[in-house]
Design a protein around this motif. Structure first.
Motif, PDB file in Angstrom:
ATOM      1  N   VAL A 104      -2.667   3.216 -14.484  1.00 43.21           N
ATOM      2  CA  VAL A 104      -2.980   2.782 -13.124  1.00 43.21           C
ATOM      3  C   VAL A 104      -4.441   3.141 -12.885  1.00 43.21           C
ATOM      4  CG1 VAL A 104      -2.513   3.093 -10.673  1.00 43.21           C
ATOM      5  CG2 VAL A 104      -0.617   3.068 -12.311  1.00 43.21           C
ATOM      6  N   PHE A 105      -5.231   2.131 -12.554  1.00 48.69           N
ATOM      7  CA  PHE A 105      -6.664   2.294 -12.344  1.00 48.69           C
ATOM      8  C   PHE A 105      -6.974   2.273 -10.860  1.00 48.69           C
ATOM      9  CE2 PHE A 105      -6.279   0.866 -16.595  1.00 48.69           C
ATOM     10  CZ  PHE A 105      -7.365   1.365 -17.280  1.00 48.69           C
ATOM     11  N   ASP A 106      -7.773   3.245 -10.413  1.00 50.36           N
ATOM     12  CA  ASP A 106      -8.304   3.264  -9.056  1.00 50.36           C
ATOM     13  C   ASP A 106      -9.629   2.519  -9.086  1.00 50.36           C
ATOM     14  OD1 ASP A 106      -6.181   4.963  -8.263  1.00 50.36           O
ATOM     15  OD2 ASP A 106      -7.315   6.708  -8.977  1.00 50.36           O
ATOM     16  N   LEU A 107      -9.784   1.554  -8.189  1.00 53.22           N
ATOM     17  CA  LEU A 107     -10.959   0.677  -8.222  1.00 53.22           C
ATOM     18  C   LEU A 107     -11.845   0.865  -7.000  1.00 53.22           C
ATOM     19  CD1 LEU A 107      -9.112  -2.576  -9.324  1.00 53.22           C
ATOM     20  CD2 LEU A 107     -10.226  -0.867 -10.779  1.00 53.22           C
ATOM     21  N   GLU A 108     -13.140   0.742  -7.223  1.00 52.86           N
ATOM     22  CA  GLU A 108     -14.118   0.712  -6.136  1.00 52.86           C
ATOM     23  C   GLU A 108     -14.191  -0.719  -5.610  1.00 52.86           C
ATOM     24  OE1 GLU A 108     -15.699   3.269  -4.873  1.00 52.86           O
ATOM     25  OE2 GLU A 108     -15.134   4.776  -6.360  1.00 52.86           O
ATOM     26  N   PRO A 109     -14.837  -0.934  -4.471  1.00 56.20           N
ATOM     27  CA  PRO A 109     -14.987  -2.304  -3.969  1.00 56.20           C
ATOM     28  C   PRO A 109     -15.748  -3.195  -4.954  1.00 56.20           C
ATOM     29  CG  PRO A 109     -15.485  -0.715  -2.245  1.00 56.20           C
ATOM     30  CD  PRO A 109     -15.337   0.064  -3.526  1.00 56.20           C
ATOM     31  N   THR A 110     -15.380  -4.464  -4.963  1.00 50.43           N
ATOM     32  CA  THR A 110     -15.999  -5.452  -5.838  1.00 50.43           C
ATOM     33  C   THR A 110     -17.445  -5.703  -5.417  1.00 50.43           C
ATOM     34  OG1 THR A 110     -13.874  -6.511  -6.196  1.00 50.43           O
ATOM     35  CG2 THR A 110     -15.825  -7.839  -6.654  1.00 50.43           C
TER      36      THR A 110
ATOM     37  N   ALA B 139      -2.319  -4.867  -5.218  1.00 44.23           N
ATOM     38  CA  ALA B 139      -2.812  -5.152  -3.864  1.00 44.23           C
ATOM     39  C   ALA B 139      -1.659  -4.976  -2.875  1.00 44.23           C
ATOM     40  CB  ALA B 139      -3.367  -6.567  -3.800  1.00 44.23           C
ATOM     41  N   PRO B 140      -1.959  -4.482  -1.689  1.00 48.31           N
ATOM     42  CA  PRO B 140      -3.280  -4.316  -1.069  1.00 48.31           C
ATOM     43  C   PRO B 140      -3.999  -3.027  -1.481  1.00 48.31           C
ATOM     44  CG  PRO B 140      -1.606  -3.712   0.525  1.00 48.31           C
ATOM     45  CD  PRO B 140      -0.873  -4.175  -0.716  1.00 48.31           C
ATOM     46  N   GLN B 141      -3.354  -2.164  -2.260  1.00 48.80           N
ATOM     47  CA  GLN B 141      -4.048  -0.972  -2.738  1.00 48.80           C
ATOM     48  C   GLN B 141      -5.162  -1.403  -3.705  1.00 48.80           C
ATOM     49  OE1 GLN B 141      -1.489   2.318  -4.100  1.00 48.80           O
ATOM     50  NE2 GLN B 141       0.218   0.971  -3.570  1.00 48.80           N
ATOM     51  N   PRO B 142      -6.271  -0.687  -3.729  1.00 49.37           N
ATOM     52  CA  PRO B 142      -7.340  -1.027  -4.677  1.00 49.37           C
ATOM     53  C   PRO B 142      -7.021  -0.455  -6.061  1.00 49.37           C
ATOM     54  CG  PRO B 142      -8.034   0.805  -3.295  1.00 49.37           C
ATOM     55  CD  PRO B 142      -6.664   0.385  -2.810  1.00 49.37           C
TER      56      PRO B 142
END
Length: 189
Positions: free
Chosen positions: A61-67, A176-179
């Motif tokens: 599971v990867f935590d992502l920053e905004p695109t 989604a909606p989690q980043p």
């Protein structure tokens, strides 16, 4: 040799018989024809069909920053998604996703998405593994979506060296909606 008996003995696999050997010899000498290869009872029908199997290596599971939007290019919209961290686990290894990787994305003009994520995983025993995950997100002919990937993994020498000797594929699932995204990685066996 009775190919049917061998096919039963080896499951659905047929054995390479004399006709296939002849086709290979004629191909090597340049005398094979298209008809030789296309004949339903011809030599190529005797070559074993061995379907690959998969074995789970890990899921992450990867935590992502905004695109970050990088602008339009000749092939489509370019984006980058920084990787902030995460966790991974599988039957033979587990650990954390190292912050600092990124997923470079191309939203092609034909609707397909091409992703190229480069990141590191750190196992619980401290080994750092580099992963290059190339994903194609598209639709099948029936319109249903899919996201499959071709993955290169480089591990240090030592207990995780086995990762350097396998072929990997994977799946990608948005959370989604989690980043976040869920990636499952399988080895081909």
């Amino acid at each position: 040799m009775d190919n049917r008996a061998d096919a039963r003995r080896f499951g659905r696999r047929a054995v390479l018989g004399g006709a296939s050997a002849a086709l290979l010899a004629s191909a090597a000498s340049g005398t094979a024809t298209a008809e030789d290869a296309q004949s339903p009872n011809g030599p190529l029908s005797e070559i074993p069909i061995v379907l690959p199997r998969t074995e789970l290596v890990y899921e992450a599971v990867f935590d992502l920053e905004p695109t970050m939007m990088l602008g339009q290019g000749p092939l489509g919209e370019r984006r980058i998604v920084p990787i902030a961290g995460g966790v991974f686990a599988g039957p033979r290894l587990k650990g954390k996703v190292v912050p600092g990787g990124a997923d470079r994305q191309l939203m092609r003009k034909d609707g397909a998405h091409m992703l190229n994520a480069l990141y590191e995983l750190q196992t619980d025993d401290g080994a750092v593994i580099t992963v290059n995950n190339r994903v194609l997100i598209d639709k099948r002919l029936d319109g249903t979506p899919y996201a499959f990937s071709n993955i290169d993994i480089t591990a240090p020498e030592g207990p995780h060296d086995w990762l350097n000797h396998l072929v990997f594929v994977g799946t990608l699932h948005s959370m989604a909606p989690q980043p976040k995204v869920l990636i499952r990685v399988y080895s081909l066996t």
